[in-house]
Motif scaffolding. Structure first.
Motif, PDB file in Angstrom:
ATOM      1  N   ASP A   1      36.247  31.360  44.598  1.00 20.75           N
ATOM      2  CA  ASP A   1      36.797  32.025  45.779  1.00 20.75           C
ATOM      3  C   ASP A   1      37.208  33.451  45.419  1.00 20.75           C
ATOM      4  OD1 ASP A   1      39.307  31.858  44.495  1.00 20.75           O
ATOM      5  OD2 ASP A   1      39.945  30.133  45.689  1.00 20.75           O
ATOM      6  N   THR A   2      37.817  34.142  46.362  1.00 21.72           N
ATOM      7  CA  THR A   2      38.173  35.551  46.140  1.00 21.72           C
ATOM      8  C   THR A   2      39.605  35.720  45.643  1.00 21.72           C
ATOM      9  OG1 THR A   2      38.795  35.763  48.467  1.00 21.72           O
ATOM     10  CG2 THR A   2      36.531  36.379  47.861  1.00 21.72           C
ATOM     11  N   SER A   3      40.275  34.618  45.321  1.00 15.58           N
ATOM     12  CA  SER A   3      41.648  34.716  44.816  1.00 15.58           C
ATOM     13  C   SER A   3      41.655  35.305  43.399  1.00 15.58           C
ATOM     14  CB  SER A   3      42.308  33.334  44.792  1.00 15.58           C
ATOM     15  OG  SER A   3      41.758  32.542  43.762  1.00 15.58           O
ATOM     16  N   GLN A   4      42.810  35.693  42.955  1.00 14.66           N
ATOM     17  CA  GLN A   4      42.972  36.234  41.608  1.00 14.66           C
ATOM     18  C   GLN A   4      42.547  35.212  40.551  1.00 14.66           C
ATOM     19  OE1 GLN A   4      46.927  37.695  40.911  1.00 14.66           O
ATOM     20  NE2 GLN A   4      46.461  38.449  38.871  1.00 14.66           N
ATOM     21  N   GLU A   5      42.769  33.935  40.841  1.00  6.32           N
ATOM     22  CA  GLU A   5      42.424  32.878  39.892  1.00  6.32           C
ATOM     23  C   GLU A   5      40.935  32.541  39.899  1.00  6.32           C
ATOM     24  OE1 GLU A   5      45.010  32.534  42.076  1.00  6.32           O
ATOM     25  OE2 GLU A   5      46.564  32.948  40.600  1.00  6.32           O
ATOM     26  N   LYS A   6      40.197  32.990  40.934  1.00  2.79           N
ATOM     27  CA  LYS A   6      38.760  32.687  41.065  1.00  2.79           C
ATOM     28  C   LYS A   6      38.521  31.178  41.019  1.00  2.79           C
ATOM     29  CE  LYS A   6      37.343  37.036  40.958  1.00  2.79           C
ATOM     30  NZ  LYS A   6      37.594  37.672  42.224  1.00  2.79           N
ATOM     31  N   ASN A   7      39.290  30.448  41.830  1.00  4.01           N
ATOM     32  CA  ASN A   7      39.159  28.989  41.891  1.00  4.01           C
ATOM     33  C   ASN A   7      37.752  28.604  42.348  1.00  4.01           C
ATOM     34  OD1 ASN A   7      41.948  28.430  41.297  1.00  4.01           O
ATOM     35  ND2 ASN A   7      42.410  29.098  43.376  1.00  4.01           N
TER      36      ASN A   7
ATOM     37  N   LYS B   1      44.743  26.671  37.182  1.00  2.60           N
ATOM     38  CA  LYS B   1      46.014  27.308  36.814  1.00  2.60           C
ATOM     39  C   LYS B   1      47.230  26.522  37.295  1.00  2.60           C
ATOM     40  CE  LYS B   1      44.084  31.379  35.545  1.00  2.60           C
ATOM     41  NZ  LYS B   1      43.561  31.478  34.245  1.00  2.60           N
TER      42      LYS B   1
END
Length: 154
Positions: free
Chosen positions: A101-107, A128
């Motif tokens: 995804d586009t989150s900081q964590e790139k889930n 995380k």
């Protein structure tokens, strides 16, 4: 999840009471748990009922079942996601999304549809988190309540 010409229309599953449909969606989740094939435990998420977009809310509904899977070892999270990616198509599911995804964590996100049974599942790998887990949500197509019955919301 769609089998009609209008790609935004949610497919009809059939006729059912809210309780029976909730039992059915939980059985689908149980089957997904079996496909994970990694030791771990599932949360006790309960199914719920929601409106079926674009249809009469007094007659039509969808069921959903959110739950989480916690592998026995954090290192098995990748294995669980890979198993789902490979096993879902062998059991009638079509993987329509498999990407970060586009989150900081790139889930890592996996979305799959079962056209025959008219269910969709969204799976997010949350490395995380403490503890790490897979977050799953199974959603049905639209059900119609039997004549003389009301949609039960829970």
């Amino acid at each position: 999840m769609n089998d009609s010409a209008d790609s935004n229309e949610i497919p009809l599953v059939g006729t059912s009471t809210s309780r029976d449909a909730a039992d059915a969606v939980e059985k689908v989740s149980s089957g997904l748990y079996d496909l994970i094939g990694v030791k771990g435990k599932a949360s006790d998420g309960r199914s719920g009922v929601t409106e079926c977009q674009g249809r009469d809310p007094d007659t039509y509904f969808q069921v959903f079942h959110p739950w989480s899977f916690y592998p026995a070892s954090p290192g098995q999270l990748d294995e669980a996601m890979e198993r789902l990616k490979s096993e879902l198509p062998r059991h009638g599911w079509k993987v329509v999304r498999y990407e970060p995804d586009t989150s900081q964590e790139k889930n890592l996100n996996l979305t799959a549809d079962h056209m025959e049974k008219k269910y969709s599942v969204s799976i997010v790998q949350l490395k995380k988190n403490d503890p790490p887990k897979l977050s799953l949500t199974v959603v049905s197509g639209c059900y119609k309540t039997p004549d003389g019955k009301e949609v039960e919301r829970f």
